[in-house]
Design an enzyme around this catalytic site. Structure first.
Site, PDB file in Angstrom:
ATOM      1  N   VAL A 104       6.454   4.587   7.614  1.00  0.00           N
ATOM      2  CA  VAL A 104       5.565   4.677   6.604  1.00  0.00           C
ATOM      3  C   VAL A 104       5.070   3.568   5.516  1.00  0.00           C
ATOM      4  CG1 VAL A 104       3.869   6.057   4.571  1.00  0.00           C
ATOM      5  CG2 VAL A 104       5.730   6.781   6.764  1.00  0.00           C
ATOM      6  N   CYS A 105       3.611   2.605   5.501  1.00  0.00           N
ATOM      7  CA  CYS A 105       3.776   1.415   4.841  1.00  0.00           C
ATOM      8  C   CYS A 105       4.056   1.953   3.241  1.00  0.00           C
ATOM      9  CB  CYS A 105       2.151   1.512   5.096  1.00  0.00           C
ATOM     10  SG  CYS A 105       1.537  -0.109   4.023  1.00  0.00           S
ATOM     11  N   ILE A 106       4.862   1.197   2.769  1.00  0.00           N
ATOM     12  CA  ILE A 106       4.998   1.534   1.301  1.00  0.00           C
ATOM     13  C   ILE A 106       4.185   1.522   0.210  1.00  0.00           C
ATOM     14  CG2 ILE A 106       6.268  -0.406   1.033  1.00  0.00           C
ATOM     15  CD1 ILE A 106       8.046   1.116  -0.807  1.00  0.00           C
ATOM     16  N   ALA A 148       1.281   4.266   1.470  1.00  0.00           N
ATOM     17  CA  ALA A 148       1.361   6.068   0.585  1.00  0.00           C
ATOM     18  C   ALA A 148       1.811   6.095  -0.583  1.00  0.00           C
ATOM     19  CB  ALA A 148       3.228   5.525   1.097  1.00  0.00           C
TER      20      ALA A 148
END
Lengths: 132, 120
Positions: free
Chosen positions: A77-79, A82
């Site tokens: 998940v793209c931090i 997110a």
């Protein structure tokens, strides 16, 4: 062949995430390998642990978890996307001073570099839910 | 792997969604990882490159600031759909960075020339 899948579609409001799931199953059933599933933009909501799904519907995050457990998938998940949207793990909760976190087991927060690496490593990169 | 090249396609207006910024972030990340990257602006995305933006009134950051840093990241392959420009009464000289305009026939070869195409 090595595939990577980019999911930009949120789990409920759009069909894209469900389509990505079915595509992932089809890729695996055909004997190919999935290097990574990368969740970007509103697609990060696929990684929440807090969905409450009606009994006659299927939880998209739970389906990703099950597929990942069965096939040892890398769900990233793209931090940056997110944390902006309130999807954080225990470590980010500590960093930002939040008392709660909600990233589901089986997902991992990491940077866009993982998307670039997936492009370099994979024979095919397929995006779901782009252009919105 | 050194021959790999990534094309990022953006089709959305500069504001009203995060698409423009998200596409730029992908392109910048490619550059940070020293991967050749091109940007293709189609449809309303041609508005992203307009000079003189002032989005402060809607609480947004000015995209021009990030765009002007693209040459520093060696992102200088910027392609703009010729028809998208013409349909909106724009000319390449209205844009903040030098671009290459391409027609539909050239679009096909541009896609074919890249190993990975990402739509944001």
């Amino acid at each position: 062949m090595i595939f990577s899948i980019i999911v930009q579609a949120p789990p409920v409001q759009a069909q894209g995430a469900e389509t990505a799931l079915r595509f992932a199953r089809a890729v695996l059933a055909a004997g190919h390998r999935i290097h990574r599933v990368f969740f970007y933009r509103d697609g990060v909501h696929n990684g929440t642990a807090l969905t409450c799904t009606p009994q006659d519907e299927n939880s998209i995050p739970a389906q990703w978890q099950a597929l990942a457990a069965e096939h040892d998938l890398d769900l990233v998940v793209c931090i940056a996307a997110a944390v902006r949207r309130g999807l954080i793990d225990e470590s980010e909760a500590g960093r930002y001073g939040h008392r709660h976190w909600n990233l589901a087991d089986g997902f991992e927060l990491s940077g866009l570099g993982q998307l670039v690496e997936a492009c370099l490593t994979s024979d095919r990169v397929v995006t779901f839910g782009g252009r919105s | 792997m050194s021959a790999a090249s990534i094309l990022v396609i953006t089709r959305s207006a500069p504001y009203g969604s995060s698409a423009a910024r998200d596409a730029l972030d992908v392109a910048l990340t490619c550059s940070v990882f020293e991967q050749p990257v091109s940007l293709l602006f189609l449809d309303d995305a041609v508005f992203q490159l307009l000079k003189g933006q002032s989005p402060g009134g809607i609480g947004q950051k000015n995209l021009n600031a990030v765009q002007q840093s693209l040459p520093l990241y060696d992102i200088d392959r910027l392609y703009v759909g010729a028809r998208a420009l013409a349909e909106r009464g724009l000319h390449a000289s209205d844009l903040i960075l030098p671009v290459q305009t391409i027609d539909e026939a050239e679009l096909a070869s541009l896609l074919a020339d890249h190993t990975t195409v990402l739509s944001v």
